[in-house]
Design a protein around this motif. Structure first.
Motif, PDB file in Angstrom:
ATOM      1  N   ALA A  75       0.827  -1.214   0.000  1.00  0.00           N
ATOM      2  CA  ALA A  75       0.000   0.000   0.000  1.00  0.00           C
ATOM      3  C   ALA A  75       0.859   1.260   0.000  1.00  0.00           C
ATOM      4  N   ARG A  76       1.910   1.274   0.812  1.00  0.00           N
ATOM      5  CA  ARG A  76       2.784   2.449   0.882  1.00  0.00           C
ATOM      6  C   ARG A  76       3.504   2.667  -0.449  1.00  0.00           C
ATOM      7  N   GLU A  89       2.428   1.759  -3.409  1.00  0.00           N
ATOM      8  CA  GLU A  89       1.456   2.226  -4.383  1.00  0.00           C
ATOM      9  C   GLU A  89       1.153   3.708  -4.178  1.00  0.00           C
ATOM     10  N   ASN A  90       1.055   4.141  -2.926  1.00  0.00           N
ATOM     11  CA  ASN A  90       0.840   5.564  -2.646  1.00  0.00           C
ATOM     12  C   ASN A  90       2.004   6.402  -3.160  1.00  0.00           C
ATOM     13  N   MET A 100       1.760   6.624  -6.872  1.00  0.00           N
ATOM     14  CA  MET A 100       0.650   7.506  -7.273  1.00  0.00           C
ATOM     15  C   MET A 100       1.044   8.972  -7.160  1.00  0.00           C
ATOM     16  N   ARG A 101       1.805   9.317  -6.146  1.00  0.00           N
ATOM     17  CA  ARG A 101       2.240  10.707  -5.988  1.00  0.00           C
ATOM     18  C   ARG A 101       3.103  11.150  -7.169  1.00  0.00           C
ATOM     19  N   LYS A 136       0.448   9.942 -10.796  1.00  0.00           N
ATOM     20  CA  LYS A 136      -0.907  10.503 -10.863  1.00  0.00           C
ATOM     21  C   LYS A 136      -1.859   9.668 -11.722  1.00  0.00           C
ATOM     22  N   GLN A 160      -3.529   5.554 -11.604  1.00  0.00           N
ATOM     23  CA  GLN A 160      -3.596   4.301 -10.858  1.00  0.00           C
ATOM     24  C   GLN A 160      -2.966   3.133 -11.620  1.00  0.00           C
ATOM     25  N   GLY A 164       4.527  10.101   3.941  1.00  0.00           N
ATOM     26  CA  GLY A 164       3.407  10.565   4.751  1.00  0.00           C
ATOM     27  C   GLY A 164       3.624  10.469   6.253  1.00  0.00           C
TER      28      GLY A 164
END
Length: 174
Positions: A27-28, A30-31, A34-35, A38, A40, A135
Motif C-alpha cells: 500500500a505504501r 502504491e501511494n 501515485m504521488r 498521478k 492508478q 506521509g
C-alpha cells in the motif's frame, strides 16, 4: 499479482518472506507511485516492476535492516515510476498535442523538479521524502532518524527553502 510474483521465487521460505514484505509495504509503495505518476494503472505497474526488482535481488534482502527496508523499497518504486514517466514522455497522444504546444506544465517540469530534489543534501532530502512521499508525521520522522522534532522541523524548513532556491535558479517555478 502476488501469486505470479511468488512463482518467481525458488524456495518456500523465500516465498513466505516475500509475501510478508509484500503485505507490509504494498500500500505504501502504491501511494508513493501515485504521488509521482498521478495514474492508478501506471502506479500499479511501477509497484509490480519494483517487486520484480526485489525478486531479482532477493538474496540482498537479508542484508538490509528492517528499519532501512522501507526506504530501499521506496527508492526502487520511485525509480520504476520515473522510468514509466520517461517512456510516457516519448509518446504524445494526438489529443494531448494542443496542450503540449500551448506550454501547459507537464512531465518535463516534473522531471526537472525531481532532479532538483535529488540535489538536496541527504539530511534535508531524507526528512522531506519521509514527510511528503511516505506521509510520516514529524514525530515519526524524529523517531526513525533518532533526532528531535525540532531538528526535523528545521531540516524540513531548510530543505524546502533550498529546493525553492534551486527552482528559482533553474527557472522551474516562477
Amino acid at each position: 499479482m502476488l501469486i505470479f510474483l511468488l512463482d518467481a521465487l525458488e524456495s518456500e521460505e523465500d516465498r513466505r518472506e516475500f509475501a510478508v514484505i509484500y503485505e507490509q509495504h504494498h500500500a505504501r509503495l502504491e501511494n508513493a507511485a501515485m504521488r509521482i505518476l498521478k495514474n492508478q494503472t501506471d502506479a500499479e505497474d511501477a509497484v509490480q516492476n519494483a517487486f520484480m526488482q526485489v525478486i531479482r535481488h532477493f538474496e540482498k534482502i537479508s542484508e538490509i535492516s528492517c528499519k532501512d527496508l522501507p526506504f530501499w523499497l521506496i527508492s526502487i518504486v520511485k525509480n520504476e515510476a520515473l522510468i514509466i514517466l520517461r517512456k510516457k514522455k516519448k509518446v504524445i497522444l494526438l489529443e494531448d498535442w494542443d496542450a503540449v504546444e500551448s506550454g501547459v506544465p507537464g512531465i518535463t517540469e516534473y522531471e526537472e523538479l525531481v532532479d532538483l530534489f535529488a540535489r538536496l543534501p541527504d539530511t534535508y532530502r531524507a526528512v522531506l521524502e519521509m514527510k511528503y512521499l511516505l506521509g510520516y508525521s514529524y514525530k515519526e520522522i524524529s523517531v526513525r532518524l533518532g533526532i528531535s522534532e525540532t531538528a526535523v522541523n528545521t531540516r524540513a524548513s531548510r530543505g524546502r527553502a533550498l529546493l525553492r532556491k534551486y527552482m528559482e535558479q533553474e527557472g522551474v517555478c516562477p
